[in-house]
Design an enzyme around this catalytic site. Structure first.
Site, mmCIF file in Angstrom:
data_model
loop_
_atom_site.group_PDB
_atom_site.id
_atom_site.type_symbol
_atom_site.label_atom_id
_atom_site.label_comp_id
_atom_site.label_asym_id
_atom_site.label_seq_id
_atom_site.Cartn_x
_atom_site.Cartn_y
_atom_site.Cartn_z
ATOM 1 C CG HIS A 1 -1.627 -4.683 15.587
ATOM 2 N ND1 HIS A 1 -0.405 -4.360 16.128
ATOM 3 C CD2 HIS A 1 -1.435 -4.767 14.262
ATOM 4 C CE1 HIS A 1 0.493 -4.275 15.160
ATOM 5 N NE2 HIS A 1 -0.096 -4.508 14.025
ATOM 6 C CB CYS B 1 3.493 -5.932 17.752
ATOM 7 S SG CYS B 1 2.407 -4.571 18.103
ATOM 8 C CE LYS C 1 -5.607 -6.205 4.838
ATOM 9 N NZ LYS C 1 -5.124 -7.551 4.785
ATOM 10 C CE LYS D 1 -2.840 1.848 12.345
ATOM 11 N NZ LYS D 1 -1.911 1.377 13.259
ATOM 12 C CB CYS E 1 0.555 -7.718 20.348
ATOM 13 S SG CYS E 1 -0.306 -7.120 18.865
ATOM 14 C CG HIS F 1 -0.336 -0.120 2.526
ATOM 15 N ND1 HIS F 1 0.560 0.797 3.006
ATOM 16 C CD2 HIS F 1 -0.455 -1.062 3.499
ATOM 17 C CE1 HIS F 1 0.956 0.467 4.208
ATOM 18 N NE2 HIS F 1 0.370 -0.686 4.541
ATOM 19 C CB CYS G 1 -1.924 -4.145 20.783
ATOM 20 S SG CYS G 1 -0.870 -3.387 19.540
ATOM 21 C CG HIS H 1 4.111 -1.519 2.396
ATOM 22 N ND1 HIS H 1 2.892 -2.035 2.017
ATOM 23 C CD2 HIS H 1 4.301 -1.891 3.677
ATOM 24 C CE1 HIS H 1 2.369 -2.706 3.038
ATOM 25 N NE2 HIS H 1 3.193 -2.640 4.058
HETATM 26 N N1 MSP Z 1 8.324 -6.845 8.749
HETATM 27 C C1 MSP Z 1 8.506 -5.719 9.582
HETATM 28 C C2 MSP Z 1 9.848 -5.053 9.343
HETATM 29 C C3 MSP Z 1 11.031 -5.932 9.511
HETATM 30 S S1 MSP Z 1 12.505 -5.111 9.079
HETATM 31 C C4 MSP Z 1 13.694 -6.118 9.632
HETATM 32 C C5 MSP Z 1 7.419 -4.692 9.301
HETATM 33 N N2 MSP Z 1 6.787 -4.781 8.120
HETATM 34 S S2 MSP Z 1 5.617 -3.802 7.619
HETATM 35 O O1 MSP Z 1 5.143 -4.377 6.396
HETATM 36 O O2 MSP Z 1 4.670 -3.580 8.636
HETATM 37 O O3 MSP Z 1 6.329 -2.458 7.243
HETATM 38 C C6 MSP Z 1 6.444 -1.380 8.154
HETATM 39 C C7 MSP Z 1 7.062 -0.238 7.400
HETATM 40 O O4 MSP Z 1 6.280 0.067 6.238
HETATM 41 C C8 MSP Z 1 7.135 1.069 8.155
HETATM 42 O O5 MSP Z 1 8.256 1.168 9.013
HETATM 43 C C9 MSP Z 1 7.237 2.039 6.997
HETATM 44 O O6 MSP Z 1 8.511 1.970 6.443
HETATM 45 C C10 MSP Z 1 6.224 1.458 6.038
HETATM 46 N N3 MSP Z 1 4.869 1.903 6.330
HETATM 47 C C11 MSP Z 1 3.784 1.103 6.554
HETATM 48 N N4 MSP Z 1 2.694 1.889 6.746
HETATM 49 C C12 MSP Z 1 3.043 3.185 6.675
HETATM 50 C C13 MSP Z 1 2.324 4.414 6.692
HETATM 51 N N5 MSP Z 1 1.005 4.465 6.909
HETATM 52 N N6 MSP Z 1 3.025 5.550 6.482
HETATM 53 C C14 MSP Z 1 4.375 5.555 6.205
HETATM 54 N N7 MSP Z 1 5.052 4.416 6.175
HETATM 55 C C15 MSP Z 1 4.463 3.226 6.524
HETATM 56 O O7 MSP Z 1 7.198 -3.842 10.140
#
Ligand code: MSP
Length: 477
Positions: free
Chosen positions: A146, A129, A303, A300, A126, A18, A143, A21
């Site tokens: 979540h 997390c 889904k 936030k 959790c 999304h 949490c 990422h």
């Molecule tokens: N799998 C773990 C990370 C492991 S790294 C060794 C994880 N994955 S995640 O898919 O949840 O990705 C989190 C990251 O995605 C955030 O730190 C950020 O880089 C990005 N983002 C996810 N949602 C976001 C927003 N709503 N806004 C900005 N960035 C965000 O955590």
């Protein structure tokens, strides 16, 4: 040659890509392209985090094997990054055989030196997390991220001696040997170390099957975060041997110059990940940069709220480069941002359709109509280049873009004010148009990391003596 290694987090595969990422990945791509074009030997790594309870549960829900399920989602990540013209040099899946072997080897090393020991863990876990939570982190017992009640868990497990690294890490963070940026985030971590401090953490799970077996005790699997962190090394081809000197074992690029992520995973990185590196006797990354979190219309993204923005939706509507631009200019880099489809539309029309696109069309049209020959040279605006460079070096990507747009706006105003289409004198017309075309070319050159295809298109169009009107760069929405 100077080396530049940049990473994104490995993304969980319980979700499709999304805009969150996408923000991290596009920003990392901008930096990677910028450093590559500055002549640095660059490695840009991204990937997917595929083990653990969360992914296992999701796959079971869909009646799939976890690996089979992960394969499907991983394709979606790869496709999204391909479509967005992401120039990553590596893509690491934590289910890759070589990664699994290296994780086992690394953990064995930590176990052998006594940094991992058999113990017991009791706490509130959790699944969202994939972390144990402190009571004080919960809101109404849930949490806060979540909105689920963590499960009480008590199990025999192998613990990592995180506490052993408290003093050394706090010192390194304070002294910027491990630089956490923006400084506000560094201060948060210093205060965490000072007020709460590091306590040992469970590094294995007995009741989770979907994970890497602990090499000396296969009734346990490796804690998913310990597994995932090591991607930053295995993504370079590291086989798990340590300690090592530079140049050996595929670790040419370690330590990373920049590890990019958002605030949700700052704490785990500046505690567990950093401590793992010390335990493995490897250098720490130079910079952990924390960018802001996107909300959509003040909410936030999720889904359940049905407000998730997928990169493919944006690409379909605006095109690839415009999507990259809109994302990178949506917020002050390092600060949270509120986005909405309406804001994107407005910005697209103002900055791209009526801005850059219109200016390029007007100027090239006038040059063609007047049959003018001009000679332009890239990089003739030293002042602009210098200011731009400073912004890029300080992670001020939105500022760098603003700067370019100020220049484009000024060029546009000059064009409107001087009205060369009403003029007769060819020499005077040429003088005005040449200077504006030069501004466009300079901006296009600096735009390359952000909008690689559009920038190249403009550069090609403005690098010939007889410039011709091209097709519209950004059709109005
Ligand atoms: N799998 C773990 C990370 C492991 S790294 C060794 C994880 N994955 S995640 O898919 O949840 O990705 C989190 C990251 O995605 C955030 O730190 C950020 O880089 C990005 N983002 C996810 N949602 C976001 C927003 N709503 N806004 C900005 N960035 C965000 O955590």
């Amino acid at each position: 040659m100077k080396k530049f290694y940049i990473t994104t987090p490995v993304y969980y595969v319980n979700d499709v890509p999304h805009i969150g990422h996408t923000y991290t990945t596009v920003a990392a791509d901008v930096l990677a392209r910028w450093h590559r074009s500055s002549g640095e030997e660059t490695f840009f790594l991204t990937g997917t985090d595929e083990h653990g309870a969360k992914i296992e549960a999701k796959a079971r829900q869909l009646n799939l094997e976890p690996k089979q399920y992960a394969d499907e989602i991983v394709e979606k990540f790869k496709q999204a990054w391909r479509e967005l013209n992401i120039s990553n040099d590596g893509f690491l899946r934590t289910t890759d055989e070589a990664h699994i072997k290296a994780v086992q080897k690394a953990l064995q090393f930590m176990y052998d030196k006594g940094d991992i020991y058999l113990g017991k863990y009791e706490g509130l876990y959790c699944r969202g997390c994939e972390q144990y939570k402190n009571e004080r982190d919960l809101i109404d017992g849930e949490c806060s991220d979540h909105k689920i009640v963590p499960e009480k868990m008590s199990e025999e497990c192998y613990n990592f001696k995180l506490s052993k690294y408290q003093d050394e890490l706090l010192k390194k963070i304070k002294q910027d040997k491990l630089r956490i940026l923006p400084v506000k985030r560094k201060n948060e971590m210093v205060s965490f170390y000072e007020k709460e401090g590091l306590v040992d953490v469970s590094f294995s799970r007995k009741n989770i099957k979907w994970g890497i077996p602990i090499p000396w005790d296969s009734s346990h699997t490796v804690y998913v975060w310990a597994d995932a962190f090591l991607n930053y090394l295995t993504g370079l081809g590291w086989d798990g041997s340590t300690p090592l000197t530079r140049g050996a074992g595929g670790l040419d690029f370690w330590p990373a110059q920049v590890q990019l992520m958002s605030k949700d995973i700052l704490r785990v990185h500046s505690t567990i990940w950093a401590a793992m590196l010390l335990s493995l006797e490897l250098p720490l990354p130079e910079i952990i940069f924390i960018h802001g979190y996107f909300q959509i219309n003040g909410q936030k993204m999720g889904k359940s709220l049905g407000n998730v923005i997928a990169p493919a939706d944006l690409i379909k509507k605006y095109g690839v480069d415009a999507t990259r631009y809109l994302i990178m200019s949506a917020a002050v880099f390092g600060h949270d941002g509120d986005i909405s489809s309406q804001k994107f539309d407005e910005k697209y029309n103002a900055d791209l359709a009526n801005g850059l696109g219109n200016l390029v069309a007007r100027v090239s049209n006038l040059l063609e109509k007047n049959n003018l020959e001009i000679n332009l040279k890239i990089d003739s605006d030293k002042k602009l280049t210098k200011a731009y460079r400073e912004n890029m070096e300080n992670f001020k990507f939105d500022e760098a873009l603003k700067l370019l747009w100020q220049n484009l706006r000024r060029a546009d105003e000059t064009l409107s004010a001087t009205k060369p289409w009403k003029m007769q004198d060819h020499k005077a017309i040429k003088k005005i148009l040449e200077s504006i075309a030069q501004d466009i070319l300079n901006a296009a050159d600096l735009l390359k990391p952000f909008m690689p295809a559009v920038a190249e298109k403009i550069i090609a169009q403005f690098s010939v003596q007889q410039i011709k009107k091209g097709e519209a760069l950004f059709p109005r929405i």
